[in-house]
Structure formats: C-alpha cells, structure tokens
Design a protein around this motif. Structure first.
Motif, PDB file in Angstrom:
ATOM      1  N   ASN A  13      -5.642   1.722   6.556  1.00 55.90           N
ATOM      2  CA  ASN A  13      -5.309   0.923   5.361  1.00 55.90           C
ATOM      3  C   ASN A  13      -6.482   0.242   4.917  1.00 55.90           C
TER       4      ASN A  13
ATOM      5  N   THR B 147       3.459  -1.381   4.171  1.00 53.81           N
ATOM      6  CA  THR B 147       2.893   0.037   3.621  1.00 53.81           C
ATOM      7  C   THR B 147       3.915   1.061   3.791  1.00 53.81           C
TER       8      THR B 147
ATOM      9  N   ASN C 189      -7.853  -0.249   1.964  1.00 55.45           N
ATOM     10  CA  ASN C 189      -8.209  -1.286   0.837  1.00 55.45           C
ATOM     11  C   ASN C 189      -7.713  -2.467   0.810  1.00 55.45           C
ATOM     12  N   ALA C 190      -6.158  -2.688   1.588  1.00 57.19           N
ATOM     13  CA  ALA C 190      -5.474  -3.517   1.878  1.00 57.19           C
ATOM     14  C   ALA C 190      -6.491  -5.265   2.373  1.00 57.19           C
TER      15      ALA C 190
ATOM     16  N   GLY D  67      -5.720   3.987  -5.841  1.00 57.80           N
ATOM     17  CA  GLY D  67      -6.197   4.027  -4.306  1.00 57.80           C
ATOM     18  C   GLY D  67      -7.426   4.432  -4.042  1.00 57.80           C
TER      19      GLY D  67
ATOM     20  N   LEU E 134      -1.316   7.096   4.501  1.00 55.63           N
ATOM     21  CA  LEU E 134      -1.236   6.117   6.082  1.00 55.63           C
ATOM     22  C   LEU E 134      -0.198   5.634   6.597  1.00 55.63           C
TER      23      LEU E 134
ATOM     24  N   SER F 128       0.880  -1.020   0.057  1.00 54.04           N
ATOM     25  CA  SER F 128      -0.333   0.024  -0.010  1.00 54.04           C
ATOM     26  C   SER F 128       0.885   1.281   0.230  1.00 54.04           C
TER      27      SER F 128
END
Lengths: 419, 419
Positions: free
Chosen positions: B23, B45, B25-26, B155, B16, B11
């Motif tokens: 986070n 990250t 998204n992860a 992202g 972040l 990421s």
C-alpha cells in the motif's frame, strides 16, 4: 466446507501513519497466508499508542478468528506494543531467562557488542507463548482467547518473514481449516488495461468459475484468476478453462502464466536456450542490469552491463561513432542501435540490449520531451529498435524505459520459440 | 489551538488484501497530509466488496472528520467503489457530459483508441462533487455529511498523486484548521539501532519537546524528530535543541539532517565539490549506478558505471589483472581495489567505487559465505576497502552491499569537508 476464517492484519507503527515507509509487511503476510488458503479480510494500521493498539485489538477481536499483528516490539522507547499487550490481556512483564541467553548469544555470533537496552527485551508478557526470533532480539508472542488467536511479530521485515516461514505458517497449516484456493496469472505487457479488458471481451463468461482481477504495474498488466473448489482437480480445472478462454484474444501480450516480473520470464528463457546477454544503458542508469541481476543465477546469462551516461563513455565503452552522436543526438534511434550492437560485439554475447532517453525532470525539449526513449535489441543477424513516449516522473520513467527494453527483447526472442 | 482533526485513510482493493502489491498510496498520502500539518490516525484496507466498503465507511464516519479513500474507481468489472458510494450516500449514477468529453479528449491526446468501457466512466454518483483527473479517466469524488468530509480518489498512483497535488491538498490547506507540525531528521548509517539508541543516552531529556522515532532501513537508521508548537519560531527552536542534544554522541554516523537517502546526500556533496565518480559493480549488479542515477542531474557527477559480472568483463573493462583474480578470487579485497582503481583510471573521474561479493542464494562457501562483500573506494592519492558480512536474501544483500559502498565513499569524501 466450513465457513472461511475471518482474518485481520494489524500493523503497528507511527512510521506507517506518517507515510515514512509503505506497509510492505502486511502485503507479504497477506500473500503468504493466501498461499495456504487463508484470505485476509482487512488490514488496519495504527500508531505506536497503547490506547489505539488496545482499541483496534478490541474491534478486531469482535470480528476475527485470526489476528496477525506486527510492529512496536523493538528495543527503543517508541516501541509500546508489549506494554499494550499486558494491558489488553491483563498480565505482567516477566523476565524470561532462556530468552535472555538467546539475546546474549545473538550478539556474540555477529561479533558486535550488546546494548544494555537489549536486556529489557527479555521481559515478556507473562501469559504469552513465545516465538523464537533467529535474526533479531524481539521474540514473537501468541495469545488465545475464546475463538480468536493472536500472533504478534516483530516489525523488522526480515525478522518477521523468518518467524512466519519457520513457525507461524507451518503452525497455521496444521491447526486451522484452510480453504482450497488456487490462483493463476496471465502476465501481459505492451497493452493498456482498458484495451486488454475490451480485447478479452466478456469477463462474465468466466465469472461463474473464477474471480478475475486486473493488476496494472510498471511491468504491464497482470490478470489474476483465483478459484475455490472441493478438490485440486476441480479447482485447477476451473483455472485452466478460464485461462484458455481469456488467452484466446490476448496471447501476443502474455509473457507468463505464473506471477513473475518480465525479467524473470526472460531469465528462464535465456537460461533454457543457453543464450547470453549484455546491456548498454543510458537513461535507465543501471536499472536494467539491476533487474537482470535480481534473478538468482543470472551470471549464467548476464555477461556484463555498462551505464554510459556520458557521450565519452558511449564512444569509449561501446564504440558508438562520435559522428552518429553528433548527427542524431545521444537520444536517437541510431545511437540506441549502435549501443546495442556495440555492447553485443564487445561482450561477445548472443544479444545486446540498450536504452537511451530522457528520464527528466530536466533535459527535455519540444522535439525530444521528457519521457521519450529509444530501446534497441541486437542479435546475430537482426536488430530491432522501438520508440516510446511516457508521461511520468524520473522514477516511473526509468521503470517504464527498462520494461520497454525488456519487451523488445521478449518480442525478438519469442520468434524463436514460446515465451 | 483547536482539537486536531481525526483523519482516516481507506484503501480499497483486493490486490492489497491478497498482498499482490504494498500500500504505497496510503504512505504517500499520509506523508503529504503531514506536510500540511494533518496527522493520519488510522489506515484501513478493505477489498473490492460493496458491503465491506459501506461498513468501513460507517465505522470511519463515526470516528473521523476527514476520510481519504482510494481505489476501485477504474473501468473494469472488479471496480465497485462507485456503486458502493451510491448505496452509502443514497444516490444514483448519472452521465456527466463534460466528463464524457474530457475522457474522449484524453484518449485523443495520447493518440490511442478509446475502449468502449471508458464511456461508462462518465457515469458518476449524482450527489458527488467531481475532481478532475488529468492523467487518467477516473475522476475523484467529494462528499460531505454532518462534520465529515470524504474524498475518493483513483487508485492508480500517479493519477492519485496528481489529483492530491493539484486539488485536494490546496483545498485542505485552505479549509481546515491545520496544526503546526515540523519534523527534522538525523539520518545515520554504519551503526545498529540499539547501539545508536544507547550511544545517544537519555532520549527522555528531549521527550518533553519533541517526539522521537527510530526508523531502520537499508540505508541506515533515521531518527525522526517532530514538534508541534504555536508558531514557527517555537517549533523550530524545539527541533533545533533536540537535534543539538542528540547529535553530540552520534555525529560521526549522521549523513544528513534532512530526510534523504545516502545517495542523495552524496550527490549534493559531489555536485558542490564538482567531483565526478564512476562505479564498477559485481554483486550489486547495477543497483549502485541505479541509485546514483535516480538523482535528477546525476549526469553532472556520474560519468559511467560498469557491471562486470564475469571475470572476463573485470579484466577487459577494468583492467583487473587476471593474476589477481586467480590468486585471491573474484570476491577479495584485492579485486575490489583493482576494480575501483580501474574504473577511476579508465573513466578519468575523481573517484572510483566498487563492489564484489556474494549476494546468494547460491555461490557461497565456508570461507566466503553468502552475504560477504568487499567495497572499495579509490581517490587521487588514496584508496580504502571494507569488508562486511550481512545476513539476508539476495534482494536485501544487494541493498546492503550498495549502501556499504556508498558509506565508504561518504567516509572518504567527508575527510575533505562536512557531509
């Protein structure tokens, strides 16, 4: 100034690798560290696996001065961090009697029985310094080796936060050479990131003084400025000059120069002006009221909210005329206005705010698609209504609808002063 | 079965590392990958820094078969991933004409002007395969080198998710040897993690068949079972045996065997039984209504909500007797019951649900401390009220109050069937 510390966060937990939960702990810790001038360089997440934990510790130790780890210290079988630490630092688990007493007293205070498995939590790595956990049973551990300091904290968010606030952050502020970093925000709403960027024109004009980041979210785009300097005056001067430059072309969209969501800026404004508000929600389904009531002290300005999901509720609770709903549909400018005026009248507040729209995934049509929303504001002598069309799922539509409503409020109460 | 793939998520983004955002998204990607049998081994990250990006790519490439990266592909100056990729894979940025047309048409469709800075987004690393972005302007990139495949995605969460769902996941399902992993949940509420663990007694009895994880959250503790097997029947058999064993001693606390929040399980139950509900909230301030209305189709069972923050609103909107408030205080068993009965009566629903308590940080006293809440349920012939005391900040108190209310509903509608 000495070189900045290299800092890594290690988050331990299978639930993070399977995506069951997002890593909010790392974000919170990074933010707190930054506030005392410590910038995190890397965040790594690994599973509840002794080998993996030891490997990432080895890698991080080779790079970092400070390692902040969380997770895997709980009472169940999937918590293996303690045994990994014994292996990594070559020591044994020993019973700590004082800790055992603390754990017993913790359960006593809450008046709930202590599970036997909690006794095991009094066994700690022999060479660790312990950090007291005042809201749970797993203590934190500190190790030092050569130039690296390791903190291991519980993964339960409120336990970790309490331990950081009470012990770790004060300790770090004293011990380490923190850098002077100051940040400032220009929080905007109602303008797209790329248009905002272009409208500012020439970020490079401030790049020698500050670092600029664009952070888009549901509540708009926040521009974060951060500056480093030798002293407070110099650092703040840099931020002020940069903010002045950026603000020139985007002032109408800026709702705060501190990092806060729009509802908080509005709460401050309403409190200052001693104004009250009531909300009538259809598609946002309580989210708008939830945002207002997230602000401590909201009872000073937030009188009531109604979630009128059914037409009957709109008629009964808000006095929306049935004929208006029939003529224009529940999702219409007219109904939005009648809702805002109705809730203001019934609640006897200064302002009324309303939402009616289609959050999806079902319920849309060609004429009124999913993502369509009307948001209305009613004041003593004026009303205002806006239409928006968003593209997104139910969750993000509700969020955007709520912020669209908050923005109508902002625009209309801004007329009476600065927001 | 061949060896499982080693998979890493990277990421990218200063926001972040500064903790500005978590986070998510992860977490989302890891969950999606797991659903096609791909288990993520590590998540790292790093900041928007070309050197850092290249270094983590080098490290990850040495370990992983598949690298999924997000972030830093946007239009502003702080997005440096594209140039880092050119350096890492030794190639140049070239204009892609088809992409330029796509970007122009994207702005055309939304009816908003295209910022000049977006033209630059048509410049892409020469050796990358492009992935179309249907909800934004930044395409994704794919690179392959020796045995490692690299995906780079935008992202912005909804752009990344769309690209994953449309292109990446179908591609991976076809190309790679995915493992057969199946998961099952026992979602519980109303019991502490350590007590739950002990009450089950002997996780080791199922450990040879499944992996067991305890996942505590506001809506209770979820027990996740995951099994790997040669075929569907074998894998599901393992899960079923383990679930049967675990369920024995904890059945009263289990509200679902699929991974879902309590409000979703309740929504299913209410819809099946064709029952309707209305809520009256004080301390939860709209959160309870928000949770119900997060469920698609909630208009089938959720008739209305009222957020009665003021005493006047409790009296006017719910018919709570002023004398009851005077005699017992707004935060009391009696007022909670009057609220639940009042909203049920006025909304003409099958059930009424209410909360009244002190979310904090202010407003507490020795007698009625911050964290105290009364939650009440009203049905046709019965009512029920519970008192709880939680320790936490305003945000977590609101969450726990809301789940305490949902749990009273669960316990009472469970009596009429299985939940």
């Amino acid at each position: 100034m000495s070189d900045p510390l290299t800092i890594e966060i290690i988050s331990i937990g299978d639930e993070l690798l399977t995506g069951h939960i997002a890593n909010t702990n790392a974000a919170w810790m990074a933010d707190q560290l930054l506030q005392i001038g410590l910038r995190v360089n890397r965040i790594t997440t690994v599973g509840d696996d002794e080998k993996e934990i030891c490997e990432i510790l080895r890698q991080a130790e080779s790079r970092a001065d400070l390692i902040m780890a969380t997770g895997g210290l709980g009472p169940t079988h999937d918590d293996v961090t303690r045994t990994a630490l014994c292996e990594y630092f070559t020591c044994k688990l020993v019973v700590n009697k004082e800790l055992l007493e603390d754990i017993k007293s913790f359960f006593g205070r809450r008046g709930i029985p202590m599970a036997r498995v909690n006794t095991d939590q009094a066994r700690v790595p022999a060479t660790a310094r312990l950090l007291k956990n005042d809201s749970g049973t797993a203590p934190g551990y500190v190790f030092s080796r050569k130039n690296t300091t390791f903190y291991f904290l519980a993964g339960v968010p409120h336990e970790m936060r309490s331990m950081m606030a009470r012990i770790v952050l004060p300790e770090l502020s004293q011990k380490v050479q923190t850098r002077l970093i100051r940040t400032r925000y220009l929080c905007t709403i109602g303008i797209a990131e790329s248009t905002l960027y272009e409208q500012i024109g020439g970020i490079d004009k401030v790049a020698h003084e500050v670092r600029v980041a664009f952070l888009p979210g549901f509540s708009g785009v926040k521009i974060r400025l951060s500056a480093e300097g030798e002293n407070e005056a110099e650092t703040e001067g840099r931020l002020a000059r940069a903010a002045d430059y950026l603000r020139q072309n985007i002032a109408p969209y800026v709702y705060s120069e501190r990092d806060m969501p729009l509802e908080q800026a509005l709460a401050l404004k309403l409190s200052q002006q001693r104004k009250t508000i009531a909300v009538a929600e259809s598609c946002t389904g309580g989210l708008l009221a939830h945002k207002f009531t997230n602000i401590p002290g909201s009872s000073n300005f937030f009188e009531r909210g109604v979630v009128t999901y059914s037409n009957r509720a709109k008629i009964e609770l808000l006095g929306v005329p049935a004929s208006t709903i029939e003529a224009y549909g529940a999702v219409s400018e007219q109904v939005a206005l009648a809702m805002a005026e109705g809730v203001r009248r019934l609640a006897k507040t200064d302002y009324g705010l309303s939402t009616t729209g289609i959050a999806g995934p079902d319920g849309g049509s060609d004429e009124k698609p999913v993502g369509l929303v009307y948001v209305a504001w009613a004041g003593e002598e004026q009303v205002d209504v806006n239409m928006h069309r968003f593209i997104g799922d139910r969750h993000s539509n509700k969020e955007r609808f709520a912020y669209a409503a908050l923005n109508v409020l902002r625009i209309n109460i801004k007329a009476t002063g600065e927001l």
